[in-house]
Write a protein that holds these residues in place. Structure first.
Motif, PDB file in Angstrom:
ATOM      1  N   VAL A  56       0.832  -1.201   0.000  1.00  0.00           N
ATOM      2  CA  VAL A  56       0.000   0.000   0.000  1.00  0.00           C
ATOM      3  C   VAL A  56       0.871   1.258   0.000  1.00  0.00           C
ATOM      4  CG1 VAL A  56      -1.685   1.307   1.365  1.00  0.00           C
ATOM      5  CG2 VAL A  56      -1.996  -1.145   1.029  1.00  0.00           C
ATOM      6  N   GLN A  57       1.947   1.241   0.775  1.00  0.00           N
ATOM      7  CA  GLN A  57       2.859   2.389   0.786  1.00  0.00           C
ATOM      8  C   GLN A  57       3.470   2.605  -0.595  1.00  0.00           C
ATOM      9  OE1 GLN A  57       5.494   1.190   3.942  1.00  0.00           O
ATOM     10  NE2 GLN A  57       4.264   2.182   5.534  1.00  0.00           N
ATOM     11  N   SER A  58       3.849   1.528  -1.246  1.00  0.00           N
ATOM     12  CA  SER A  58       4.430   1.625  -2.588  1.00  0.00           C
ATOM     13  C   SER A  58       3.427   2.210  -3.570  1.00  0.00           C
ATOM     14  CB  SER A  58       4.881   0.238  -3.047  1.00  0.00           C
ATOM     15  OG  SER A  58       5.307   0.270  -4.387  1.00  0.00           O
ATOM     16  N   GLY A  66       2.196  10.870  -9.240  1.00  0.00           N
ATOM     17  CA  GLY A  66       1.410  11.083 -10.448  1.00  0.00           C
ATOM     18  C   GLY A  66       1.532   9.980 -11.477  1.00  0.00           C
ATOM     19  N   ARG A  67       2.144   8.855 -11.104  1.00  0.00           N
ATOM     20  CA  ARG A  67       2.311   7.744 -12.041  1.00  0.00           C
ATOM     21  C   ARG A  67       1.141   6.758 -11.997  1.00  0.00           C
ATOM     22  NH1 ARG A  67       7.719   8.334  -9.943  1.00  0.00           N
ATOM     23  NH2 ARG A  67       7.257   6.727  -8.401  1.00  0.00           N
ATOM     24  N   LEU A  68       0.236   6.954 -11.016  1.00  0.00           N
ATOM     25  CA  LEU A  68      -0.894   6.048 -10.844  1.00  0.00           C
ATOM     26  C   LEU A  68      -2.059   6.843 -10.274  1.00  0.00           C
ATOM     27  CD1 LEU A  68      -1.921   3.031 -10.747  1.00  0.00           C
ATOM     28  CD2 LEU A  68      -1.038   2.962  -8.402  1.00  0.00           C
ATOM     29  N   ASP A  74      -6.285  -1.646  -8.004  1.00  0.00           N
ATOM     30  CA  ASP A  74      -7.184  -2.796  -7.975  1.00  0.00           C
ATOM     31  C   ASP A  74      -6.425  -4.006  -7.452  1.00  0.00           C
ATOM     32  OD1 ASP A  74      -5.512  -3.489 -10.093  1.00  0.00           O
ATOM     33  OD2 ASP A  74      -7.062  -3.316 -11.624  1.00  0.00           O
ATOM     34  N   GLU A  75      -7.066  -5.165  -7.463  1.00  0.00           N
ATOM     35  CA  GLU A  75      -6.412  -6.363  -6.941  1.00  0.00           C
ATOM     36  C   GLU A  75      -5.120  -6.683  -7.690  1.00  0.00           C
ATOM     37  OE1 GLU A  75      -8.866  -9.810  -6.344  1.00  0.00           O
ATOM     38  OE2 GLU A  75     -10.459  -8.631  -5.409  1.00  0.00           O
ATOM     39  N   LYS A  76      -5.121  -6.478  -8.999  1.00  0.00           N
ATOM     40  CA  LYS A  76      -3.920  -6.787  -9.781  1.00  0.00           C
ATOM     41  C   LYS A  76      -2.760  -5.871  -9.410  1.00  0.00           C
ATOM     42  CE  LYS A  76      -6.237  -8.883 -13.688  1.00  0.00           C
ATOM     43  NZ  LYS A  76      -6.541  -8.843 -15.110  1.00  0.00           N
ATOM     44  N   ASP A  79      -1.497  -7.064  -6.090  1.00  0.00           N
ATOM     45  CA  ASP A  79      -0.718  -8.292  -6.303  1.00  0.00           C
ATOM     46  C   ASP A  79       0.702  -7.978  -6.758  1.00  0.00           C
ATOM     47  OD1 ASP A  79      -2.627 -10.231  -5.638  1.00  0.00           O
ATOM     48  OD2 ASP A  79      -3.340 -10.449  -7.702  1.00  0.00           O
ATOM     49  N   ARG A  80       0.820  -7.044  -7.707  1.00  0.00           N
ATOM     50  CA  ARG A  80       2.141  -6.694  -8.257  1.00  0.00           C
ATOM     51  C   ARG A  80       3.036  -6.000  -7.244  1.00  0.00           C
ATOM     52  NH1 ARG A  80      -1.120  -5.384 -12.817  1.00  0.00           N
ATOM     53  NH2 ARG A  80      -1.103  -3.201 -12.188  1.00  0.00           N
ATOM     54  N   ALA A  81       2.440  -5.381  -6.218  1.00  0.00           N
ATOM     55  CA  ALA A  81       3.220  -4.652  -5.215  1.00  0.00           C
ATOM     56  C   ALA A  81       3.614  -5.526  -4.020  1.00  0.00           C
ATOM     57  CB  ALA A  81       2.427  -3.437  -4.730  1.00  0.00           C
ATOM     58  N   LEU A  82       3.061  -6.723  -3.926  1.00  0.00           N
ATOM     59  CA  LEU A  82       3.383  -7.610  -2.804  1.00  0.00           C
ATOM     60  C   LEU A  82       4.726  -8.300  -3.011  1.00  0.00           C
ATOM     61  CD1 LEU A  82      -0.145  -9.215  -2.349  1.00  0.00           C
ATOM     62  CD2 LEU A  82       1.001  -7.681  -0.729  1.00  0.00           C
ATOM     63  N   ALA A  83       5.294  -8.815  -1.944  1.00  0.00           N
ATOM     64  CA  ALA A  83       6.574  -9.523  -2.014  1.00  0.00           C
ATOM     65  C   ALA A  83       6.494 -10.760  -2.897  1.00  0.00           C
ATOM     66  CB  ALA A  83       7.029  -9.924  -0.609  1.00  0.00           C
ATOM     67  N   THR A  84       5.298 -11.292  -3.073  1.00  0.00           N
ATOM     68  CA  THR A  84       5.109 -12.508  -3.855  1.00  0.00           C
ATOM     69  C   THR A  84       4.733 -12.217  -5.308  1.00  0.00           C
ATOM     70  OG1 THR A  84       2.841 -12.587  -3.034  1.00  0.00           O
ATOM     71  CG2 THR A  84       4.481 -13.939  -1.870  1.00  0.00           C
TER      72      THR A  84
END
Length: 151
Positions: A56-58, A66-68, A74-76, A79-84
């Motif tokens: 969430v911090q990322s 301003g990049r997002l 969303d969930e995707k 998912d991409r920001a998690l360690a896994t």
């Protein structure tokens, strides 16, 4: 592991680990990063809540820069920001020792995972225990959140 084409991935907060261990982790991951066989994932200094907090911090930093757009989270993207990131969610979690809790482990990733609880203590977990858990898993009707009678 490298000789057997296994990719090694370590998840968790490396800032809490000694520098020499972090260097070994980086070396192991770098050496095996192009291996295409199994992926062995080791969780060191890992917690599910911590993983979600860092994700969430990322994402918040991406929004602030301003990049997002916030509404594009969303969930995707989580998912991409998690360690896994890039690792499939587990199909089966085997919990030993008679404990019936996940203990802050892969909280997000376990959403549709099947759980098998065994009274067997971890040091006694063997091929028979694994076979028992897999047989139980194979009897399950996996619906991924759908209720019976829906598609």
């Amino acid at each position: 592991l490298h000789k057997n084409n296994v990719r090694i991935k370590i998840i968790g907060d490396r800032r809490k680990l000694p520098d020499d261990i972090v260097k070994l982790i980086e070396h192991s991951e770098g050496t095996t990063e192009n291996n295409t066989g199994l992926t062995a994932i080791l969780a060191l200094s890992y917690g599910g809540r911590q993983d979600i907090t860092h994700a969430v911090q990322s994402l918040a930093r991406e929004v602030a820069a301003g990049r997002l757009a916030a509404e594009d989270i969303d969930e995707k993207s989580i998912d991409r920001a998690l360690a896994t990131a890039g690792i499939p969610d587990p199909d089966l979690l085997i919990r030993t020792s008679g404990e019936q809790r996940i203990s802050n482990f892969l909280i997000w990733q376990l959403a549709y995972t099947e759980f098998v609880f065994l009274d067997t203590l971890w040091p006694d977990f063997d091929e028979r225990s694994l076979a028992e858990a897999v047989e139980e898993f194979q009897r399950r009707d996996r619906r991924y959140g759908a209720t019976v009678g829906t598609s």
